[in-house]
Design a protein around this motif. Structure first.
Motif, PDB file in Angstrom:
ATOM      1  N   LEU A  71       0.834  -1.206   0.000  1.00  0.00           N
ATOM      2  CA  LEU A  71       0.000   0.000   0.000  1.00  0.00           C
ATOM      3  C   LEU A  71       0.866   1.251   0.000  1.00  0.00           C
ATOM      4  CD1 LEU A  71      -2.807  -1.044   2.530  1.00  0.00           C
ATOM      5  CD2 LEU A  71      -3.018  -0.802   0.049  1.00  0.00           C
ATOM      6  N   SER A  72       1.964   1.201   0.738  1.00  0.00           N
ATOM      7  CA  SER A  72       2.880   2.340   0.781  1.00  0.00           C
ATOM      8  C   SER A  72       3.510   2.583  -0.589  1.00  0.00           C
ATOM      9  CB  SER A  72       3.971   2.097   1.822  1.00  0.00           C
ATOM     10  OG  SER A  72       4.902   3.152   1.834  1.00  0.00           O
ATOM     11  N   LEU A  73       3.884   1.494  -1.289  1.00  0.00           N
ATOM     12  CA  LEU A  73       4.470   1.642  -2.619  1.00  0.00           C
ATOM     13  C   LEU A  73       3.466   2.246  -3.593  1.00  0.00           C
ATOM     14  CD1 LEU A  73       6.726   1.122  -4.692  1.00  0.00           C
ATOM     15  CD2 LEU A  73       5.728  -1.141  -5.065  1.00  0.00           C
ATOM     16  N   LEU A  74       2.233   1.761  -3.573  1.00  0.00           N
ATOM     17  CA  LEU A  74       1.207   2.298  -4.477  1.00  0.00           C
ATOM     18  C   LEU A  74       0.992   3.787  -4.233  1.00  0.00           C
ATOM     19  CD1 LEU A  74      -1.417  -0.594  -4.392  1.00  0.00           C
ATOM     20  CD2 LEU A  74       0.092   0.006  -6.286  1.00  0.00           C
ATOM     21  N   LYS A  75       0.940   4.171  -2.972  1.00  0.00           N
ATOM     22  CA  LYS A  75       0.760   5.585  -2.633  1.00  0.00           C
ATOM     23  C   LYS A  75       1.950   6.413  -3.117  1.00  0.00           C
ATOM     24  CE  LYS A  75       0.021   8.704   1.279  1.00  0.00           C
ATOM     25  NZ  LYS A  75      -0.147   8.803   2.757  1.00  0.00           N
ATOM     26  N   ILE A  95       4.071   5.754  -5.601  1.00  0.00           N
ATOM     27  CA  ILE A  95       4.128   5.841  -7.057  1.00  0.00           C
ATOM     28  C   ILE A  95       3.135   6.875  -7.574  1.00  0.00           C
ATOM     29  CG2 ILE A  95       3.472   4.578  -9.151  1.00  0.00           C
ATOM     30  CD1 ILE A  95       5.000   2.219  -8.131  1.00  0.00           C
ATOM     31  N   ILE A  96       1.939   6.903  -7.000  1.00  0.00           N
ATOM     32  CA  ILE A  96       0.952   7.902  -7.421  1.00  0.00           C
ATOM     33  C   ILE A  96       1.425   9.306  -7.049  1.00  0.00           C
ATOM     34  CG2 ILE A  96      -1.396   8.719  -7.104  1.00  0.00           C
ATOM     35  CD1 ILE A  96      -1.152   6.178  -8.761  1.00  0.00           C
ATOM     36  N   THR A  97       2.084   9.446  -5.904  1.00  0.00           N
ATOM     37  CA  THR A  97       2.558  10.757  -5.442  1.00  0.00           C
ATOM     38  C   THR A  97       3.638  11.322  -6.337  1.00  0.00           C
ATOM     39  OG1 THR A  97       2.027  10.168  -3.155  1.00  0.00           O
ATOM     40  CG2 THR A  97       3.541  12.011  -3.491  1.00  0.00           C
ATOM     41  N   ILE A  98       4.569  10.469  -6.791  1.00  0.00           N
ATOM     42  CA  ILE A  98       5.685  10.965  -7.601  1.00  0.00           C
ATOM     43  C   ILE A  98       5.274  11.257  -9.030  1.00  0.00           C
ATOM     44  CG2 ILE A  98       7.366   9.679  -6.232  1.00  0.00           C
ATOM     45  CD1 ILE A  98       7.557   7.686  -8.531  1.00  0.00           C
ATOM     46  N   SER A  99       4.080  10.833  -9.420  1.00  0.00           N
ATOM     47  CA  SER A  99       3.627  11.018 -10.800  1.00  0.00           C
ATOM     48  C   SER A  99       3.143  12.446 -10.987  1.00  0.00           C
ATOM     49  CB  SER A  99       2.517  10.013 -11.127  1.00  0.00           C
ATOM     50  OG  SER A  99       2.968   8.699 -10.908  1.00  0.00           O
ATOM     51  N   ASN A 100       3.996  13.275 -11.575  1.00  0.00           N
ATOM     52  CA  ASN A 100       3.684  14.687 -11.765  1.00  0.00           C
ATOM     53  C   ASN A 100       3.867  15.056 -13.234  1.00  0.00           C
ATOM     54  OD1 ASN A 100       3.805  17.586 -11.817  1.00  0.00           O
ATOM     55  ND2 ASN A 100       4.204  17.548  -9.631  1.00  0.00           N
ATOM     56  N   ILE A 128       8.028   7.393 -15.742  1.00  0.00           N
ATOM     57  CA  ILE A 128       8.226   5.949 -15.901  1.00  0.00           C
ATOM     58  C   ILE A 128       9.508   5.516 -15.197  1.00  0.00           C
ATOM     59  CG2 ILE A 128       8.698   4.118 -17.576  1.00  0.00           C
ATOM     60  CD1 ILE A 128       6.880   5.548 -19.519  1.00  0.00           C
ATOM     61  N   GLY A 129      10.567   6.296 -15.351  1.00  0.00           N
ATOM     62  CA  GLY A 129      11.839   5.951 -14.726  1.00  0.00           C
ATOM     63  C   GLY A 129      11.753   5.891 -13.210  1.00  0.00           C
ATOM     64  N   MET A 130      11.081   6.866 -12.600  1.00  0.00           N
ATOM     65  CA  MET A 130      10.954   6.873 -11.145  1.00  0.00           C
ATOM     66  C   MET A 130      10.114   5.699 -10.657  1.00  0.00           C
ATOM     67  SD  MET A 130      10.701  10.888  -9.989  1.00  0.00           S
ATOM     68  CE  MET A 130       9.263  11.252 -10.987  1.00  0.00           C
ATOM     69  N   ALA A 131       9.046   5.365 -11.397  1.00  0.00           N
ATOM     70  CA  ALA A 131       8.214   4.221 -11.010  1.00  0.00           C
ATOM     71  C   ALA A 131       9.003   2.926 -11.095  1.00  0.00           C
ATOM     72  CB  ALA A 131       6.978   4.155 -11.900  1.00  0.00           C
ATOM     73  N   MET A 132       9.813   2.774 -12.142  1.00  0.00           N
ATOM     74  CA  MET A 132      10.644   1.573 -12.280  1.00  0.00           C
ATOM     75  C   MET A 132      11.638   1.450 -11.130  1.00  0.00           C
ATOM     76  SD  MET A 132      11.458   1.609 -16.378  1.00  0.00           S
ATOM     77  CE  MET A 132      12.721   0.328 -16.186  1.00  0.00           C
ATOM     78  N   GLU A 133      12.255   2.553 -10.754  1.00  0.00           N
ATOM     79  CA  GLU A 133      13.234   2.511  -9.674  1.00  0.00           C
ATOM     80  C   GLU A 133      12.583   2.195  -8.334  1.00  0.00           C
ATOM     81  OE1 GLU A 133      16.736   2.801  -7.403  1.00  0.00           O
ATOM     82  OE2 GLU A 133      16.264   2.253  -9.474  1.00  0.00           O
ATOM     83  N   ARG A 134      11.392   2.757  -8.079  1.00  0.00           N
ATOM     84  CA  ARG A 134      10.683   2.445  -6.835  1.00  0.00           C
ATOM     85  C   ARG A 134      10.329   0.959  -6.779  1.00  0.00           C
ATOM     86  NH1 ARG A 134      11.859   7.172  -6.678  1.00  0.00           N
ATOM     87  NH2 ARG A 134      10.919   8.783  -5.350  1.00  0.00           N
ATOM     88  N   LEU A 135       9.924   0.409  -7.913  1.00  0.00           N
ATOM     89  CA  LEU A 135       9.576  -1.013  -7.961  1.00  0.00           C
ATOM     90  C   LEU A 135      10.818  -1.872  -7.742  1.00  0.00           C
ATOM     91  CD1 LEU A 135       7.051  -2.745  -8.410  1.00  0.00           C
ATOM     92  CD2 LEU A 135       7.620  -2.812 -10.840  1.00  0.00           C
ATOM     93  N   ARG A 136      11.938  -1.484  -8.328  1.00  0.00           N
ATOM     94  CA  ARG A 136      13.187  -2.234  -8.134  1.00  0.00           C
ATOM     95  C   ARG A 136      13.619  -2.231  -6.677  1.00  0.00           C
ATOM     96  NH1 ARG A 136      18.149  -1.900  -7.009  1.00  0.00           N
ATOM     97  NH2 ARG A 136      17.990   0.337  -6.611  1.00  0.00           N
ATOM     98  N   VAL A 137      13.557  -1.067  -6.041  1.00  0.00           N
ATOM     99  CA  VAL A 137      13.948  -0.958  -4.636  1.00  0.00           C
ATOM    100  C   VAL A 137      13.001  -1.767  -3.751  1.00  0.00           C
ATOM    101  CG1 VAL A 137      14.160   0.652  -2.698  1.00  0.00           C
ATOM    102  CG2 VAL A 137      15.072   1.272  -4.952  1.00  0.00           C
TER     103      VAL A 137
END
Length: 379
Positions: A16-20, A22-27, A36-45
């Protein structure tokens, strides 16, 4: 049992924290590549993976790109690289609806196939997996574990996402479906950013398109030997309006825009210029207070300009009418011309696509000798 329940709760909170996040960083100001790059990195981490890879195929199916977020270079994912067709097809080899989880065997004599599972993403049921496909993917990725899921855009297969890790058993069966859920959350955001980019481009080009049309008219008059002094004065006025508009756009980029738009005023100004250049009187009527955000106002403004342009090009109507209203949580837009439908009912493609992208609908209604383009968009 207590330990399993505790782990489940921890995993749920992290997801739930990851989903929140990813939506927050989407600007929209970051653009599609950066988002896309930031979402990929968050998923990798999140999975402590060595790499997150995304391979995409172009709309024309003749160009392939690869994005790569890794421990060594997390920022690289914002810069897609073009790859050759052979490599792309090897990475896209699994079926378009297959999600695969792989873990290398603990012992060399164990079957490689016994550590890989494939699922149909629609039915969530296991499907048969080719040992040769697993062998090719593990050789290509050179990793101990990986999970891969398909990527779709508007129901069309466009690529694949891979998460890879050196350690064994880095991914479990539920991880494939959670990654799909993350993609479902980020896809509408990417679509919105793409729409904002299109609106920004159209908004910047709008004054120049008007000037181009005006100059073309002046050239035609000059060739015919007509007087163009009044036309030049009008073009000068349009140039001033365009400069003021671009200055307002630049002020917006500096963060000085207002939260509420002035759509009626913008439509009335455009209608006045349209009437001057075409000789078609346009009446603009507003029912109530039109209070919408700037992005929606920009899109509605484009629909008005396209609607009036269609009246000029495709009808012989002597006048036009534009109605704006906010009712029952919807923005309502009506563009009417005094000419009955003589052809089969139609729907203007561009206006329809814009309305659909905003969750609304557009339709054409013919009645009482008039033709009206009706648009409704939820607020």
């Amino acid at each position: 049992m207590v330990a399993r329940r505790g782990r489940f709760e921890i995993d749920l909170k992290r997801r739930l924290s990851l989903l929140k996040e990813i939506i927050t960083i989407s600007n929209p100001r970051f653009g599609i590549d950066r988002t896309i790059g930031m979402a990929m990195e968050r998923l990798r981490v999140f999975y402590d993976a060595d790499q997150c890879l995304v391979v995409l195929v172009s709309e024309t199916r003749d160009r392939y790109t690869l994005r790569r977020a890794s421990r060594a270079d997390p920022e690289a994912s914002a810069h897609p690289e073009v790859i050759d067709e052979e490599l792309a097809l090897r990475m896209l080899a699994p079926g378009p609806h297959e999600a695969i989880i792989f873990s290398s065997p603990a012992f060399v004599w164990r079957s490689l196939y016994g550590n890989a599972w494939a699922f149909d993403t629609a039915s969530r049921r296991r499907v048969d997996l080719s040992p040769e496909l697993v062998k090719n993917l593990t050789g290509l990725l050179d990793t101990g574990s990986f999970v891969t899921v398909p990527l779709f855009y508007r129901r069309e297969f466009v690529g694949r996402l891979y998460l890879t890790a050196r350690r064994r058993r880095a991914f479990r069966e539920p991880d494939a479906f959670f990654v799909l859920h993350v993609i479902e959350q980020i896809a509408p955001v990417i679509d919105n950013i793409r729409l904002v980019d299109q609106l920004a481009s159209a908004a910047v080009l709008q004054p120049y398109i008007g000037l181009q049309m005006g100059l073309a008219a002046v050239c035609s008059k000059l060739r015919a030997g007509g007087r163009v002094s009044d036309d030049v004065d009008t073009l000068m006025e349009m140039t001033g309006i365009g400069i003021s508009y671009l200055r307002s756009r630049l002020s917006g980029l500096r963060g000085k825009t207002e939260h509420e738009s002035s759509l009626p005023a913008a439509v009335k100004r455009f209608a006045a210029r349209f009437s001057t250049f075409t000789g078609i009187p346009v009446e603009v009527l507003c029912n109530g207070d039109i209070r919408i955000n700037d992005r929606l106002a920009a899109e509605a403004f484009q629909m008005v300009t396209e609607g009036l342009s269609n009246i000029r090009r495709h009808t012989s109507s002597p006048r036009a009418e534009v109605r704006l209203a906010c009712r029952d949580g919807r923005l309502e837009l009506r563009i009417t011309n005094e000419e009955a439908c003589t052809l089969e009912p139609f729907t203007p493609r561009s206006i329809t696509e814009r309305a659909k992208a905003l969750g609304g609908v557009a339709q054409v209604r013919c009645e009482a000798g008039n033709t009206t383009v009706m648009v409704e968009i939820p607020l």
